[in-house]
Structure formats: structure tokens, C-alpha cells
Write an enzyme that holds these catalytic residues in place. Structure first.
Site, short mmCIF file in Angstrom:
data_model
loop_
_atom_site.label_atom_id
_atom_site.label_comp_id
_atom_site.label_asym_id
_atom_site.label_seq_id
_atom_site.Cartn_x
_atom_site.Cartn_y
_atom_site.Cartn_z
N PRO A 73 0.90 -1.16 0.04
CA PRO A 73 0.01 -0.13 0.13
C PRO A 73 0.83 1.33 -0.01
CG PRO A 73 -0.77 -1.72 1.54
CD PRO A 73 0.52 -2.29 1.17
N THR B 250 -2.38 3.61 -7.81
CA THR B 250 -3.45 4.32 -8.55
C THR B 250 -3.11 5.65 -9.12
OG1 THR B 250 -4.96 3.42 -6.41
CG2 THR B 250 -5.66 5.64 -7.56
N HIS C 187 17.71 1.73 28.80
CA HIS C 187 17.44 0.95 27.91
C HIS C 187 17.83 1.38 26.57
CE1 HIS C 187 14.05 -1.89 26.15
NE2 HIS C 187 14.21 -1.14 25.21
N GLU C 188 17.48 2.75 26.16
CA GLU C 188 17.79 3.16 24.60
C GLU C 188 19.44 3.26 24.61
OE1 GLU C 188 15.66 3.37 22.58
OE2 GLU C 188 13.91 3.04 24.06
N ASP D 71 10.61 -5.27 21.64
CA ASP D 71 12.11 -5.80 21.25
C ASP D 71 12.03 -7.20 21.07
OD1 ASP D 71 12.77 -3.14 21.24
OD2 ASP D 71 13.44 -3.30 23.32
#
Length: 670
Positions: free
Chosen positions: A208, A213, A428-429, A504
Site C-alpha cells: 500500500p 492508483t 534501555h535506549e 523488542d
């Protein structure tokens, strides 16, 4: 004033009903200018000779008289049973005496033919009108009350805003196919002179938003012939046979105006595999599909009509629809590559007031995997943000923000988190970013943030240096380690994981299972595909996922998936333990600035040395086949880059002279 707008819908039926009621009332009681008075007064006037003429209405038990005065006053009075005969006698007596010059008349009750027909047909008319009103609402109003079988296709006229091939970018192969169709319609002799036949149908399929179109609209703007556009869902109705009738009507219109083009959007709504799904097929849809097959390449062959169709699901289309002679060409409209994204951004950037710092090539590299619709949304979001802040030029910072909004949603600035949660998110990041930077096959870190955006509490963005179409086992293993870096950092620092790693773990499990069951990357199970079917009962051909392996193999698959994930977890743990001080520095900066750019991250990660390329995969535990040299020659090294040579040299030995093998690897070497 648009009169049709006021007489469309329920208002017209209300007016017709009111007119019918008025007609009935007039027929029953026609209007007269008689004034109501007492019966005694009328009798007195008759006896006194003051009446000029009279009329006795026996049906309504009324007498109507006209007086002899100058105004000819008209009066009306009622009488009861038995009194009518007495009034008639008095009127006859006055008439005989010459005191009733106008005479009198007695109206005997009788049923008119009109009223008899009206009252007998009125219930039928009301029922028919109610039925037509309901069908009118179901069919969308207007003049299409009974036109069930008429096509709903829209004819693209000259007044429609034109989209041309110049407005399409990133789909060069599809454009080439469609330009050939345009050339055939405009100059058929060029192809007919060498006996070539233009394809009868072109199927555009792809994800998509890739521009299927849009390509059809470009063909409509360029073709210069009648262009009929319709959606696949417009064929199917609640009545069996309506869809087939609409297909016939559509092709009749197209053949009458040949050469012409028919475009069917989302053809999978009507062209699904016959007999698929629980309980068999769908009669209306299958009849419509059968008629479509006949019209495209039936016994009565007529040229001049080209069918273009678009779908996101070519795998569920009926095989009879895809054979040559119907859809001769099947064109993939895939996500654009880097050059395609550059072209799409330039198309959508026309007329936009960009600032001097804007580089669309950088934006193209920043958006791998974006479709044309995504890129158009990025430009539009940037324009909306610029207008929101009353700026005159779209700058690079706004474009970067619009990319983040498209990928992850807007920032949630109102969400208040405690310092402890912010620190957990930062570690965490930071774990994701540090592991990604240390591994040789991971994409470079582009941005790290702990600001909530969309459903994410924070995110680490990595961007590839170039578009990739193949992924190696080493790259997937490094991707697993990067995904588990966040959870591993939580375990290392806080000694327990949190719920923040749920997504994750889901992605890592999916990648590991695909490595084992889809890509044959398991040394233990070998190059086999385990399991068939898509698991979609109503859209596919199977009834769900079919297991074609034993319970022992299922247990082995689970063991291999667990081994891959645990190995990735161990890799992430080793990296984070080794560079714990760098991780702490990154978290301190994240807590202070909340968002770190690529340059800031690289400065913090300066002490980190990337791990060397490793490839522990040995296939089936055997050497390479004997017909291939297990070493790299100088020519092969020239064809491969230094990075590829470093990754392969451990398996294939060291390079030797031109055309000479470098020697066998030792038995203990993998």
C-alpha cells in the site's frame, strides 16, 4: 438556486404525499362558498319566500340555499333523519306558489368511478412508493432507483485535473510498461506493422502507498482516450447477478468508445480465488468474476479495450485471472530505492518554500523503506508544522521532525514520568545504541531519544548507509543483539528487566524463528522450510498453518530459536559490560538533553572499538563443495570489497596469487 437539490430525497416524497391527500379531500368535499347557519333560520327563510334556489344533499344531510337579496347570499344548514322529507315538501310547496324562482334540487348519494378507483388503488400505490423509497436509499439516491445492473464506473473527462507521467517518480519500470500502452493507443500502426499485439491487461501490485492508483491516474491524463475508473467493491451488491450485469455494462460502454482503458482499483475485492474460505465461495462475487473472465478473453473477442487493475494482494487472486490473455503483464510497484525516493521528494516538493539548509537527498537517505505515500506525508507534515509556528520557510529541522512524526507519531509532551523511569528508559535506549555501534554488521546510529512519541517511551534510530535487498546471517545475528541490548542494559544496571522490552522481544523472536524456519540458517536443521500456509482462512487457499514436520523437529526449532536469542543476549551483555563507563556517559547526556543526534552519539562512543567481522556459520558442518575452491583468488578479492573479504577470509583462507588457491583452512577453523 439548485432546484434538484431540494427535490432529492425525502422532501420529494413528502410533497407527493401531501398532494395526494389534498386531491382526496377535494374529491370528497369540493370547496364551496356557503356560510353555515341554523336549520330553523333556513326553514323560516323558505316559508317567508326569501329563497331563490335550494339544493338538498341527502348524502351529507345538508341543505344549501341562495337568498333573493342583492348579494345572493349562500347559506348552508344541517338536518337530521326524517327532516329531509319535510324540507322537500316545503320547497315543493314554495315552488308551486312561484316563490322559488330558481327551483330546487335533491342530490341522491352515489359513488363516483374516480373515487372507486382511487380508494382501491391507493394502498397499492402507497406500498409501491414505500418500496421505491427504500430502494432509492439503498442505491444512493438520484435517478438510479432501478438501475441495479448499470455500471458505476466514472468516465475521466477533460475537466478532471490531470495527473501525468511527470508527476510520478520512483517507479521507472512500471512507467515504461504503461508508456508503451499509451504509445499503442496513440500510434497502433507502429506495433501492428510487425505483428505485435498490445497486452489486454496490466496488473499493478505492490505494498500500500507505492503509487499504483497514481500510475493509473497518470495513464488517464496521458492516454487521450476514454478512461473508465471503478473500484472492485462497486461490482458486488446484495442481489446475486447484479455484479455480472455491471461488468457487462462496463465493457459495453468501453467497447462502444474503443479504443479505451478500464481501471479497476482493488480488484481483489471481486477477483479472489474461487471456492476459498470457510463454507465454500460467495455466489455473487464468483458470478461477477466469471463474467469478468469472459469479458476479458471470452469467445466473443473484440479489441480496443485495455484493462488496468491494482491490488495489494496478488497471492489471493484467481489463477484464471492471471493467465496470459487476460493479465498479460504483471508489474510490481515496490517501495522506491534511494534514487526513487529522491525523485518522489522532488515531485512533492514542487512549489514548497524550502529553506537554504534543506537537502532532499539527505531526507531520502533518512527514509529507507518509505513508500511514495509516506514521503508525501513527510512533506505535508513539514508544511503543516511550518504553518503552525507561523514560519515562512520549511527548514531541515522541521523536515526531521516530520519524519519522526510519520514513523513514531507526535511527541507526547504532556506525559510526566518520574526520574527513575526516565533513567530506566535512558539505559534501555543507551543499551540499544551502544550494542548497535559496537557490532560490525549493524546500521549506524542516527538518533537516540527518551522523549515519548506515539506508543514508544523512547527510541533508538539506526539508518543504513545504502539500500539493501539481501540480508546475511551475520547481519541478522547482530540485529538480534541490538534488539536485546535494551533489556540487557536493564538487567546489568537495575538487576531485573521491565515491560519496556516487550516489543523488542517480539521482534527478536520473529527474526530468530524466521532464520530457522524460513531462511534455512540453522546449522542443526539445515536448509529446510518448516510449515506452509499463511494462516488467513478467508483470504488464502489454505485453511490455516499446516505443520509438515514432526514433534521432534518442532522441539528442535524451539531449541534453535532459544539458542539464537541467548547467543544474541550474551553478545549484548559482553559489549555492555566492557563499555559500562561509556554507557553511563551516554545516559548522563540523555538525561540532560533528552535527544542526542548522530554527531553527539559518535562523540560519546569514540572510545568504542568495533568488533571484528565474525562468521561462525558452517552450513551443514561440512566444507564447501569440491567443485568450488574454498579460497579466494586475487580476482575474486577484486570483485569483493575489503569488508566482504574480512568476513569471508576466516572460512575461505587467505588470498593468494592470481588464480592460485591460498591453501586449505585448518580443521579447527570455522
Amino acid at each position: 438556486m439548485d432546484v434538484k437539490r431540494y427535490f432529492r430525497g425525502p422532501l420529494l416524497w413528502i410533497l407527493l404525499f401531501g398532494l395526494m391527500v389534498a386531491l382526496v379531500m377535494w374529491s370528497v368535499n369540493p370547496g364551496r362558498s356557503y356560510s353555515q347557519t341554523d336549520t330553523s333560520k333556513v326553514v323560516q327563510e323558505i316559508n317567508a319566500g326569501q329563497v331563490h334556489s335550494a339544493k338538498v344533499v341527502d348524502k351529507d344531510q345538508k341543505i344549501e340555499v341562495t337568498l333573493n337579496n342583492a348579494d345572493k347570499t349562500r347559506q348552508q344548514a344541517s338536518w337530521v333523519d326524517g327532516q329531509g322529507v319535510q324540507l322537500q315538501q316545503q320547497l315543493q310547496q314554495q315552488y308551486n306558489q312561484g316563490k322559488l324562482p330558481g327551483g330546487y334540487n335533491v342530490e341522491v348519494p352515489k359513488q363516483s368511478v374516480f373515487m372507486s378507483l382511487l380508494f382501491s388503488l391507493l394502498p397499492i400505490v402507497v406500498i409501491v412508493l414505500i418500496f421505491l423509497f427504500i430502494m432509492n436509499q439503498m442505491q444512493g439516491g438520484g435517478s438510479r432507483v432501478m438501475n441495479f445492473g448499470k455500471s458505476k464506473a466514472k468516465l475521466i473527462t477533460k475537466d478532471t485535473p490531470k495527473t501525468t507521467f511527470a508527476d510520478v517518480a520512483g517507479a521507472d519500470e512500471a512507467l515504461e510498461e504503461l508508456e508503451e500502452i499509451k504509445d499503442f493507443l496513440q500510434n497502433p500502426a507502429k506495433f501492428q506493422s510487425i505483428g505485435a499485439k498490445i497486452p489486454k491487461g496490466v496488473l499493478l501490485f505492490g505494498p500500500p502507498g507505492t503509487g499504483k492508483t497514481l500510475l493509473a491516474r497518470a495513464v488517464a491524463g496521458e492516454a487521450g482516450v476514454p478512461f473508465y475508473s471503478i473500484s472492485g467493491s462497486d461490482f458486488v451488491e446484495m442481489f446475486v447477478g447484479v455484479g455480472a450485469s455491471r461488468v457487462r455494462d462496463l465493457f459495453e460502454q468501453a467497447k462502444a468508445n474503443a479504443p479505451s482503458i478500464i481501471f479497476i482499483d482493488e480488484i481483489d475485492a471481486v477477483g479472489r480465488h474461487r471456492g476459498a474460505g470457510l463454507g465454500g465461495g460467495h455466489d455473487e462475487r464468483e458470478q461477477t468474476l466469471n463474467q469478468l473472465l469472459v469479458e476479458m478473453d471470452g469467445f466473443d473477442v473484440k479489441g480496443g479495450v485495455i484493462l488496468i487493475a491494482a491490488t495489494n494482494r496478488p497471492d489471493i487472486l484467481d489463477p484464471a485471472l492471471l493467465r496470459p490473455g487476460r493479465f498479460d503483464r504483471q508489474v510490481t510497484v515496490d517501495r522506491p530505492d534511494l534514487e526513487g525516493r529522491k525523485g518522489i521528494l522532488r515531485v512533492h516538493g514542487r512549489g514548497k518554500p524550502f529553506g537554504p539548509d534543506v537537502d532532499l537527498d539527505v531526507i531520502a537517505r533518512r527514509t529507507p523503506g518509505f513508500t511514495g505515500a509516506d514521503l508525501a506525508n513527510v512533506i505535508n507534515e513539514a508544511a503543516l508544522l511550518t504553518a503552525r509556528f507561523d514560519r515562512k520557510l520549511i527548514d531541515m529541522e522541521t523536515l526531521e521532525e516530520s519524519i519522526d512524526r510519520v514513523m513514531a507519531g507526535p511527541e507526547r509532551k504532556t506525559r510526566v514520568m518520574s526520574e527513575k523511569e526516565k533513567k530506566i528508559i535512558a539505559y534501555h535506549e543507551g543499551g540499544h545504541a551502544l550494542v548497535a555501534h559496537a557490532l560490525p554488521n549493524s546500521d549506524p546510529v542516527h538518533k537516540v531519544t527518551i522523549l515519548p512519541r506515539g506508543r514508544a517511551l523512547g527510541y533508538t534510530m539506526t539508518l543504513p548507509m545504502e539500500d539493501k535487498f539481501l540480508t546475511t546471517r551475520s547481519e541478522m545475528a547482530d540485529q538480534l543483539a541490538m534488539l536485546l541490548g535494551g533489556r540487557t542494559a536493564e538487567e546489568l544496571v537495575f538487576h531485573e528487566p521491565t515491560t519496556g522490552a516487550a516489543n523488542d522481544i517480539e521482534k527478536a523472536t520473529s527474526i530468530a524463528r524466521n532464520m530457522v524456519t524460513e531462511y534455512g540458517m540453522s546449522e542443526r536443521l539445515g536448509a529446510r522450510k518448516f510449515g506452509t500456509g499463511q494462516g488467513e482462512v478467508f483470504l488464502g487457499r489454505e485453511m490455516g498453518h499446516e505443520r509438515d514436520y514432526s514433534e521432534d523437529i518442532a522441539s528442535a526449532i524451539d531449541d534453535e530459536v532459544r539458542r539464537l536469542i541467548e547467543s544474541a543476549h550474551d553478545t549484548a551483555w559482553e559489549i555492555l559490560v566492557e563499555y559500562r563507563d561509556v554507557l553511563d556517559d551516554l545516559v548522563v547526556n540523555l538525561m540532560e538533553k533528552e535527544t542526542l543526534s548522530k554527531e553527539m552519539v559518535l562523540e560519546i562512543f569514540a572510545p568504542i572499538r568495533k568488533r571484528p567481522h565474525q562468521n561462525s556459520y558452517t552450513g551443514y558442518g561440512k566444507r564447501l563443495p569440491s567443485d568450488r575452491p574454498p579460497v579466494l583468488t586475487a580476482k575474486e578479492m577484486a570483485l569483493l570489497g575489503p569488508q566482504d573479504v574480512a568476513g569471508l577470509s576466516k572460512n575461505n583462507g587467505q588470498a593468494a596469487g592470481d588464480g592460485e588457491p591460498a591453501g586449505e583452512p585448518s580443521p579447527g577453523e570455522s
